[in-house]
Enzyme design. Sequence first.
Site, PDB file in Angstrom:
ATOM      1  N   ASN A   1       0.844  -1.213   0.000  1.00 53.81           N
ATOM      2  CA  ASN A   1       0.000   0.000   0.000  1.00 53.81           C
ATOM      3  C   ASN A   1       0.875   1.257   0.000  1.00 53.81           C
ATOM      4  O   ASN A   1       0.408   2.330  -0.356  1.00 53.81           O
ATOM      5  CB  ASN A   1      -0.960  -0.026   1.190  1.00 53.81           C
ATOM      6  CG  ASN A   1      -0.272   0.158   2.528  1.00 53.81           C
ATOM      7  OD1 ASN A   1      -0.207   1.242   3.071  1.00 53.81           O
ATOM      8  ND2 ASN A   1       0.277  -0.922   3.091  1.00 53.81           N
TER       9      ASN A   1
ATOM     10  N   TYR B   1      11.021   2.909   0.705  1.00 49.89           N
ATOM     11  CA  TYR B   1      10.412   1.573   0.658  1.00 49.89           C
ATOM     12  C   TYR B   1       9.297   1.532  -0.401  1.00 49.89           C
ATOM     13  O   TYR B   1       9.244   0.613  -1.226  1.00 49.89           O
ATOM     14  CB  TYR B   1       9.869   1.253   2.059  1.00 49.89           C
ATOM     15  CG  TYR B   1       8.968   0.062   2.138  1.00 49.89           C
ATOM     16  CD1 TYR B   1       9.470  -1.221   1.956  1.00 49.89           C
ATOM     17  CD2 TYR B   1       7.605   0.207   2.411  1.00 49.89           C
ATOM     18  CE1 TYR B   1       8.634  -2.328   2.039  1.00 49.89           C
ATOM     19  CE2 TYR B   1       6.765  -0.885   2.493  1.00 49.89           C
ATOM     20  CZ  TYR B   1       7.281  -2.148   2.305  1.00 49.89           C
ATOM     21  OH  TYR B   1       6.457  -3.240   2.375  1.00 49.89           O
TER      22      TYR B   1
ATOM     23  N   LYS C   1       8.843  -0.609  -4.055  1.00 48.11           N
ATOM     24  CA  LYS C   1       7.695  -1.445  -4.440  1.00 48.11           C
ATOM     25  C   LYS C   1       7.200  -1.052  -5.839  1.00 48.11           C
ATOM     26  O   LYS C   1       6.797  -1.908  -6.623  1.00 48.11           O
ATOM     27  CB  LYS C   1       6.574  -1.332  -3.404  1.00 48.11           C
ATOM     28  CG  LYS C   1       6.955  -1.906  -2.057  1.00 48.11           C
ATOM     29  CD  LYS C   1       7.284  -3.392  -2.183  1.00 48.11           C
ATOM     30  CE  LYS C   1       7.731  -4.037  -0.909  1.00 48.11           C
ATOM     31  NZ  LYS C   1       8.056  -5.465  -1.067  1.00 48.11           N
TER      32      LYS C   1
HETATM   33  C1  15L Z   1       3.831  -2.606   4.703  1.00 44.52           C
HETATM   34  O1  15L Z   1       4.127  -2.581   3.520  1.00 44.52           O
HETATM   35  C2  15L Z   1       4.747  -3.225   5.707  1.00 44.52           C
HETATM   36  O2  15L Z   1       5.476  -4.297   5.166  1.00 44.52           O
HETATM   37  C3  15L Z   1       4.013  -3.675   6.951  1.00 44.52           C
HETATM   38  O3  15L Z   1       4.985  -3.892   7.946  1.00 44.52           O
HETATM   39  C4  15L Z   1       2.975  -2.660   7.432  1.00 44.52           C
HETATM   40  O4  15L Z   1       3.634  -1.567   7.937  1.00 44.52           O
HETATM   41  C5  15L Z   1       2.037  -2.296   6.290  1.00 44.52           C
HETATM   42  O5  15L Z   1       2.742  -1.928   5.133  1.00 44.52           O
HETATM   43  C6  15L Z   1       1.066  -1.165   6.645  1.00 44.52           C
HETATM   44  O6  15L Z   1       0.989  -0.171   5.938  1.00 44.52           O
HETATM   45  O7  15L Z   1       0.321  -1.337   7.596  1.00 44.52           O
END
Ligand code: 15L
Length: 296
Positions: free
Chosen positions: A109, A133, A137
């Site tokens: 997300n 991050y 993605k």
């Molecule tokens: C993610 O992409 C993370 O990997 C996870 O640890 C959560 O933080 C999640 O998003 C989130 O947005 O709740």
Amino acid sequence: MKKILVTGAAGDVGTHLRRELAGRYQLRLSDIRPIRKLEAGETFVRGDIARLADALRMTKGVDAIVHLGGFSVEGPWEAILRANIVGCYNVFEAARRNGVKRILFASSNHATGFYRRDEKIDHRVYPKPDSRYGVSKVFGEQLGSLYADKYGMEILCMRIGNVAPAPPDKRRLSNWISPRDFAQLVTIGIQNPDIRFQIVYGVSGNQRSWYDNANAQRLGYRPLDDAETYAEEVLAKEKPATDPRAERYQGGDFVSAEIGGDPSRKLPVVKKPSSRKTKRSGKRDRHPPRSGRRKS
Ligand code: 15L
């Protein structure tokens, strides 16, 4: 029975998935960390996806890959680069060289975390990552697009919210996915014969969802859970928000991390070449245009 590689299998999401998929597939698990206790139908290959030789070893002879491996939150550029850019490239490239056509990529997300919470977005919106991050993605999704178009691979990008037995806070009432719904989505990703390149949201059927997940539904996804079941309990425990930006955008504190300065300061005005007037006030719109859409 199909043989499925799950990278990053020692992590939380991998652990949920192993339990949910037990008995349905032969699971080859891989991770940089050891997995000591294997269940029936599981094997383990230890390796580092940042090394192509390791990725080639992991991906040899499987029918599909669920690529969960990598750095799973915001982190220093060197860590993101190694695990999520180089590592992701190696997994896709090793799969191609080994003739593995299908990859289910754990996107996030946070690839679209800079959309506001009062917007509903679908799989066609232009990415708006909220962190390094999130950028990594988007990189993985675009690599998937390239490998689908150029090499005929079959790629499902799952923009996963929060995989957990229950939503831990208010934000996750909108992006939570239960382990069994996640396993359903993964099973569709493995089985559906029509996947070429698709983006879906990895969320349960949450009443407060920020997503129009019609693309997942079209592929057969029928989530069984809704975060609303936990809403009362979650909201009773919720602490007041400390940063209005984290509260305004879908990505939460991934958005506000490292911005610094006064959290109440105004958001930057995005200048566009031709000015857009709002209907009501005739003033220039302060927010970026809604949903630049991905070309199909
Ligand atoms: C993610 O992409 C993370 O990997 C996870 O640890 C959560 O933080 C999640 O998003 C989130 O947005 O709740």
